[in-house]
Design an enzyme around this catalytic site. Structure first.
Site, PDB file in Angstrom:
ATOM      1  CG  ASP A   1      -1.994  -0.973   1.233  1.00 56.99           C
ATOM      2  OD1 ASP A   1      -2.052  -1.783   0.294  1.00 56.99           O
ATOM      3  OD2 ASP A   1      -2.817  -0.949   2.170  1.00 56.99           O
ATOM      4  CG  ASP A   2       0.375   3.815   2.311  1.00 60.79           C
ATOM      5  OD1 ASP A   2      -0.799   3.540   2.024  1.00 60.79           O
ATOM      6  OD2 ASP A   2       0.785   3.964   3.478  1.00 60.79           O
TER       7      ASP A   2
ATOM      8  CG  HIS B   1       2.445   0.001   4.270  1.00 63.51           C
ATOM      9  ND1 HIS B   1       2.210  -0.920   5.267  1.00 63.51           N
ATOM     10  CD2 HIS B   1       1.300   0.705   4.117  1.00 63.51           C
ATOM     11  CE1 HIS B   1       0.969  -0.770   5.703  1.00 63.51           C
ATOM     12  NE2 HIS B   1       0.385   0.211   5.025  1.00 63.51           N
TER      13      HIS B   1
HETATM   14 ZN    ZN Z   1      -2.373   3.120   3.429  1.00 62.46          ZN
END
Ligand code: ZN
Length: 217
Positions: free
Chosen positions: A42-43, A184
Site C-alpha cells: 500500500d501507499d 507498504h
Molecule cells: Zn495506506
C-alpha cells in the site's frame, strides 16, 4: 524373432504409458498441494523503495499487488508503468490517504475515481480492486464506484516497527494457504522484510499470485 521384437515393443510402449500416467498423477498431486499467497503493498509508488522492491520481485519471479495513492501516481508515473509492464496487479488505495467513511459519498467517490482514472491513463486498464485506507469502506460504495474491496489476512504493522526481523517473524508465524499479506513499499525495512518473506515462503512451497488470482480464481 519378430514375435520377440513385437513383445519388446509392446513392453516398451506399455512402459511409456505407465510412466506418462505416473507423471500426470504426480503433476496433479503437486497442484492439489500448491499453497497460494498474495503479497500486497500500500501507499506507493514510492521514489525511494518501489524500484528496489520491483527489482527483488523480478529476481524471484513473483507477481505482487500494489494499492496506489493518486497523489503519488501523479509524482512518479514511471514507477506505475514499470509495475504494469512487469505484470503486477494495480489497485486503488485512494487519492490522498483519507478515511473514506469520514467523507460524504460524493467526496469518497471522487477520491476513488480520480485515482482509477490516473491508473487507467497510464496502463490503459481500469483497476478492479480497492483497498480503502484503514480498511474503512461503506458497502454502498461498491455499487457507486464498481470496485471490489480487498482487505488482508496478515498485517505485521510494518509501518510501525521499522525492524525487518520483527516484520518477517510476524508474517511467517501466522501465514496460511490463501492469505493476503499487507505491507507498504514505504521503508527499507519493509522492502527487506518482503523479500525475506518471499524467499522463505517459496522454500516452503508457496506460490505467489496476485489478488485477482486469489480472489477470482
Ligand atoms: Zn495506506
Amino acid at each position: 524373432m519378430r514375435g520377440i521384437y513385437l513383445m519388446l515393443m509392446l513392453t516398451v510402449v506399455s512402459g511409456l504409458a505407465v510412466s506418462v500416467m505416473s507423471r500426470s498423477e504426480a503433476v496433479s498431486a503437486i497442484q492439489v498441494e500448491e499453497k497460494r499467497v498474495a503479497i500486497t503493498f500500500d501507499d506507493g509508488p514510492n521514489p525511494d523503495y518501489t524500484g528496489e522492491l520491483l527489482e527483488g520481485l523480478k529476481e524471484r519471479g513473483v507477481l505482487a499487488t500494489f494499492f496506489l495513492l493518486g497523489v503519488e501516481i501523479e509524482k512518479y508515473p514511471e514507477l506505475v508503468e514499470q509495475m504494469y509492464e512487469e505484470g503486477h496487479l494495480i489497485g486503488t488505495h485512494s487519492y490522498q490517504h483519507v478515511n473514506l467513511c469520514n467523507l460524504t459519498d460524493e467526496k469518497a467517490i471522487e477520491q476513488v475515481v480520480k485515482t482509477t482514472e490516473l491508473i487507467e491513463g497510464l496502463t490503459g486498464e481500469c483497476p478492479l480492486f480497492i483497498r480503502p485506507p484503514f480498511g474503512s469502506w461503506k458497502k454502498n460504495l461498491d455499487y457507486e464506484t464498481t470496485m471490489i474491496e480487498v482487505l488482508w489476512d496478515v498485517d505485521p504493522l510494518d509501518w510501525n516497527t521499522g525492524n525487518t526481523g520483527v516484520v518477517v517473524k510476524r508474517v511467517l508465524k501466522c501465514v496460511e494457504d490463501g492469505d493476503i499479506i499487507l505491507l507498504h513499499d514505504a521503508s527499507q525495512s519493509s522492502v527487506d522484510a518482503a523479500l525475506q518473506i518471499i524467499d522463505q515462503l517459496q522454500k516452503e512451497g508457496y506460490v505467489f499470485v496476485t489478488v485477482y488470482e486469489l480472489v477470482l480464481n
